[in-house]
Design a protein around this motif. Structure first.
Motif, PDB file in Angstrom:
ATOM      1  N   ALA A 182       0.798  -1.220   0.000  1.00 24.82           N
ATOM      2  CA  ALA A 182       0.000   0.000   0.000  1.00 24.82           C
ATOM      3  C   ALA A 182       0.832   1.273   0.000  1.00 24.82           C
ATOM      4  CB  ALA A 182      -0.933   0.011   1.214  1.00 24.82           C
ATOM      5  N   ASN A 183       2.084   1.187   0.425  1.00 25.81           N
ATOM      6  CA  ASN A 183       2.879   2.403   0.615  1.00 25.81           C
ATOM      7  C   ASN A 183       3.979   2.528  -0.431  1.00 25.81           C
ATOM      8  OD1 ASN A 183       1.461   3.117   3.032  1.00 25.81           O
ATOM      9  ND2 ASN A 183       2.649   1.561   4.120  1.00 25.81           N
ATOM     10  N   LEU A 184       4.180   3.742  -0.895  1.00 23.23           N
ATOM     11  CA  LEU A 184       5.241   3.992  -1.872  1.00 23.23           C
ATOM     12  C   LEU A 184       6.615   3.680  -1.305  1.00 23.23           C
ATOM     13  CD1 LEU A 184       3.962   7.350  -3.407  1.00 23.23           C
ATOM     14  CD2 LEU A 184       4.083   5.131  -4.567  1.00 23.23           C
ATOM     15  N   SER A 185       6.773   3.750  -0.002  1.00 27.46           N
ATOM     16  CA  SER A 185       8.068   3.465   0.611  1.00 27.46           C
ATOM     17  C   SER A 185       8.515   2.027   0.377  1.00 27.46           C
ATOM     18  CB  SER A 185       8.020   3.748   2.121  1.00 27.46           C
ATOM     19  OG  SER A 185       7.022   2.969   2.756  1.00 27.46           O
ATOM     20  N   GLU A 186       7.584   1.131   0.106  1.00 27.38           N
ATOM     21  CA  GLU A 186       7.968  -0.252  -0.190  1.00 27.38           C
ATOM     22  C   GLU A 186       8.691  -0.337  -1.537  1.00 27.38           C
ATOM     23  OE1 GLU A 186       7.815  -2.471   2.120  1.00 27.38           O
ATOM     24  OE2 GLU A 186       6.708  -1.083   3.419  1.00 27.38           O
ATOM     25  N   ILE A 187       8.401   0.586  -2.430  1.00 28.75           N
ATOM     26  CA  ILE A 187       9.143   0.644  -3.692  1.00 28.75           C
ATOM     27  C   ILE A 187      10.597   1.009  -3.427  1.00 28.75           C
ATOM     28  CG2 ILE A 187       9.341   1.888  -5.896  1.00 28.75           C
ATOM     29  CD1 ILE A 187       6.282   2.079  -5.914  1.00 28.75           C
ATOM     30  N   ASP A 188      10.818   1.867  -2.417  1.00 29.99           N
ATOM     31  CA  ASP A 188      12.192   2.218  -2.045  1.00 29.99           C
ATOM     32  C   ASP A 188      13.005   0.977  -1.699  1.00 29.99           C
ATOM     33  OD1 ASP A 188      11.179   4.722  -2.336  1.00 29.99           O
ATOM     34  OD2 ASP A 188      11.655   5.419  -0.321  1.00 29.99           O
ATOM     35  N   ALA A 189      12.364   0.000  -1.073  1.00 31.89           N
ATOM     36  CA  ALA A 189      13.065  -1.226  -0.687  1.00 31.89           C
ATOM     37  C   ALA A 189      13.588  -1.982  -1.901  1.00 31.89           C
ATOM     38  CB  ALA A 189      12.136  -2.125   0.125  1.00 31.89           C
ATOM     39  N   LEU A 190      12.948  -1.805  -3.049  1.00 32.19           N
ATOM     40  CA  LEU A 190      13.354  -2.518  -4.258  1.00 32.19           C
ATOM     41  C   LEU A 190      14.602  -1.921  -4.896  1.00 32.19           C
ATOM     42  CD1 LEU A 190       9.836  -3.137  -5.830  1.00 32.19           C
ATOM     43  CD2 LEU A 190      11.281  -4.803  -4.651  1.00 32.19           C
ATOM     44  N   VAL A 191      15.023  -0.746  -4.420  1.00 32.94           N
ATOM     45  CA  VAL A 191      16.268  -0.154  -4.912  1.00 32.94           C
ATOM     46  C   VAL A 191      17.441  -1.092  -4.641  1.00 32.94           C
ATOM     47  CG1 VAL A 191      17.870   1.777  -4.604  1.00 32.94           C
ATOM     48  CG2 VAL A 191      15.399   2.198  -4.653  1.00 32.94           C
ATOM     49  N   ALA A 192      17.308  -1.906  -3.605  1.00 40.78           N
ATOM     50  CA  ALA A 192      18.384  -2.824  -3.212  1.00 40.78           C
ATOM     51  C   ALA A 192      18.508  -4.032  -4.137  1.00 40.78           C
ATOM     52  CB  ALA A 192      18.157  -3.303  -1.778  1.00 40.78           C
ATOM     53  N   PHE A 193      17.598  -4.170  -5.116  1.00 45.76           N
ATOM     54  CA  PHE A 193      17.646  -5.284  -6.068  1.00 45.76           C
ATOM     55  C   PHE A 193      18.309  -4.783  -7.353  1.00 45.76           C
ATOM     56  CE2 PHE A 193      14.501  -6.324  -3.015  1.00 45.76           C
ATOM     57  CZ  PHE A 193      14.336  -7.703  -3.000  1.00 45.76           C
ATOM     58  N   PRO A 194      19.614  -4.932  -7.508  1.00 43.70           N
ATOM     59  CA  PRO A 194      20.351  -4.257  -8.580  1.00 43.70           C
ATOM     60  C   PRO A 194      20.011  -4.712  -9.992  1.00 43.70           C
ATOM     61  CG  PRO A 194      21.772  -5.837  -7.458  1.00 43.70           C
ATOM     62  CD  PRO A 194      20.506  -5.755  -6.660  1.00 43.70           C
ATOM     63  N   VAL A 248      -1.089   0.238  -3.654  1.00 40.97           N
ATOM     64  CA  VAL A 248      -0.114   1.292  -3.952  1.00 40.97           C
ATOM     65  C   VAL A 248      -0.291   1.861  -5.360  1.00 40.97           C
ATOM     66  CG1 VAL A 248       1.682  -0.254  -4.844  1.00 40.97           C
ATOM     67  CG2 VAL A 248       2.335   1.898  -3.735  1.00 40.97           C
ATOM     68  N   THR A 249      -0.838   1.080  -6.265  1.00 42.07           N
ATOM     69  CA  THR A 249      -0.995   1.558  -7.644  1.00 42.07           C
ATOM     70  C   THR A 249      -2.027   2.673  -7.754  1.00 42.07           C
ATOM     71  OG1 THR A 249      -2.656  -0.140  -8.175  1.00 42.07           O
ATOM     72  CG2 THR A 249      -0.344  -0.698  -8.570  1.00 42.07           C
ATOM     73  N   GLN A 250      -2.831   2.864  -6.696  1.00 40.34           N
ATOM     74  CA  GLN A 250      -3.821   3.932  -6.695  1.00 40.34           C
ATOM     75  C   GLN A 250      -3.265   5.240  -6.141  1.00 40.34           C
ATOM     76  OE1 GLN A 250      -6.742   3.251  -8.212  1.00 40.34           O
ATOM     77  NE2 GLN A 250      -5.792   1.249  -8.561  1.00 40.34           N
ATOM     78  N   ARG A 251      -2.028   5.208  -5.673  1.00 36.74           N
ATOM     79  CA  ARG A 251      -1.403   6.426  -5.143  1.00 36.74           C
ATOM     80  C   ARG A 251      -1.111   7.398  -6.289  1.00 36.74           C
ATOM     81  NH1 ARG A 251      -0.880   6.826   0.616  1.00 36.74           N
ATOM     82  NH2 ARG A 251      -0.771   4.688   1.436  1.00 36.74           N
ATOM     83  N   PRO A 252      -1.263   8.700  -6.041  1.00 39.94           N
ATOM     84  CA  PRO A 252      -0.922   9.681  -7.090  1.00 39.94           C
ATOM     85  C   PRO A 252       0.534   9.549  -7.515  1.00 39.94           C
ATOM     86  CG  PRO A 252      -2.153  10.726  -5.297  1.00 39.94           C
ATOM     87  CD  PRO A 252      -1.824   9.335  -4.832  1.00 39.94           C
ATOM     88  N   ALA A 289       5.214   7.077 -11.972  1.00 39.03           N
ATOM     89  CA  ALA A 289       6.371   7.971 -12.092  1.00 39.03           C
ATOM     90  C   ALA A 289       7.337   7.751 -10.929  1.00 39.03           C
ATOM     91  CB  ALA A 289       5.909   9.419 -12.126  1.00 39.03           C
ATOM     92  N   TYR A 290       6.793   7.529  -9.744  1.00 39.48           N
ATOM     93  CA  TYR A 290       7.642   7.303  -8.567  1.00 39.48           C
ATOM     94  C   TYR A 290       8.474   6.032  -8.745  1.00 39.48           C
ATOM     95  CZ  TYR A 290       9.026   6.998  -3.662  1.00 39.48           C
ATOM     96  OH  TYR A 290       9.760   6.938  -2.496  1.00 39.48           O
ATOM     97  N   ALA A 291       7.834   4.962  -9.188  1.00 41.03           N
ATOM     98  CA  ALA A 291       8.548   3.697  -9.390  1.00 41.03           C
ATOM     99  C   ALA A 291       9.634   3.847 -10.458  1.00 41.03           C
ATOM    100  CB  ALA A 291       7.565   2.595  -9.777  1.00 41.03           C
ATOM    101  N   ILE A 292       9.326   4.543 -11.528  1.00 43.27           N
ATOM    102  CA  ILE A 292      10.308   4.744 -12.606  1.00 43.27           C
ATOM    103  C   ILE A 292      11.489   5.563 -12.099  1.00 43.27           C
ATOM    104  CG2 ILE A 292      10.673   5.871 -14.838  1.00 43.27           C
ATOM    105  CD1 ILE A 292       7.748   5.120 -15.512  1.00 43.27           C
ATOM    106  N   HIS A 293      11.205   6.572 -11.292  1.00 48.08           N
ATOM    107  CA  HIS A 293      12.261   7.426 -10.736  1.00 48.08           C
ATOM    108  C   HIS A 293      13.160   6.645  -9.788  1.00 48.08           C
ATOM    109  CE1 HIS A 293      14.258  10.846  -8.911  1.00 48.08           C
ATOM    110  NE2 HIS A 293      13.839  10.455  -7.722  1.00 48.08           N
TER     111      HIS A 293
END
Length: 233
Positions: free
Chosen positions: A101-113, A125-129, A133-137
């Motif tokens: 549900a939270n965009l911060s969980e996408i941050d955790a995926l930064v660790a997957f090179p 989470v896909t319903q978040r504004p 774009a956040y995931a792509i960034h």
């Protein structure tokens, strides 16, 4: 409900899938926790753990072979960034129909090179504004998101958004929400019979020592308080 034991792993179906990758089928066992995957001995390219009741993506052993992880139709709400260190070769992660549900969980995926393909279809989470774009960034190495190829103009738009004041405000808000959630989880980890209520940002210490829980709150403008209560553990 069933535990993921070494025996269950050894007795589960292993086969070569249409991509000629060695795959282990752990679907539909009603598993809640990921555990004991060291028993796979890193012999698989694809791991299918769909149709279970797993709540957190974590506890993976170090793997030099695993490329695809299928976790469709689970109850996942959280992603442990430490998992990325052990899954350096993971390229495809399917989290369709979970509870992220939270965009911060996408941050955790930064660790997957090596992550190139990600599906969060049918997650809140896909319903978040500005979710896409956040995931792509955050994941510049990503090539396909939610079964749609990421186009150059989407990357450019995401870069432009998060270079702006509105984008920076969004990043700050996500980070603040993540820190608050971490503080709440740290406090909740101490399952105490009673304790002095603490606001999440003020939790400096919460640890069980010799059967007791000691918590300290240091709110600005408030008197520091230290309290000790018996812990059920």
């Amino acid at each position: 409900m069933q535990r993921l034991t070494a025996d269950l792993i050894h007795n589960s179906r292993a086969f070569y899938n249409p991509l000629k990758e060695r795959q282990l089928d752990l679907r539909g066992y009603k598993l809640i926790v990921i555990e004991n995957l060291g028993a796979t001995e890193d012999q698989f390219d694809t791991l299918d753990m769909s149709d279970n009741e797993i709540k957190k993506l974590d506890n993976f052993p170090r793997s030099k072979r695993l490329r695809t992880l299928l976790l469709t139709n689970n109850h996942i709400t959280r992603i442990d960034p430490r998992a990325g260190k052990n899954l350096a070769t993971l390229q495809h992660l399917m989290l369709t129909n979970n509870r992220v549900a939270n965009l911060s969980e996408i941050d955790a995926l930064v660790a997957f090179p090596s992550l190139a393909t990600l599906s969060l279809v049918d997650n809140p989470v896909t319903q978040r504004p500005n979710y896409r774009a956040y995931a792509i960034h955050k994941l510049p190495q990503l090539k396909v998101l939610d079964f749609r190829k990421i186009k150059p103009r989407e990357r450019a738009a995401a870069e432009q958004l998060f270079a702006s004041g509105a984008g920076q405000d969004m990043l700050t808000a996500v980070q603040a929400a993540q820190q608050e959630a971490q503080s709440v989880r740290a406090l909740s980890a101490c399952v105490c019979a009673s304790f002095v209520p603490l606001c999440a940002p003020c939790v400096r210490c919460c640890s069980c020592v010799a059967g007791r829980v000691r918590s300290m709150c240091g709110c600005a403008g408030a008197t520091n308080q230290t309290s000790t209560r018996w812990c059920r553990r």
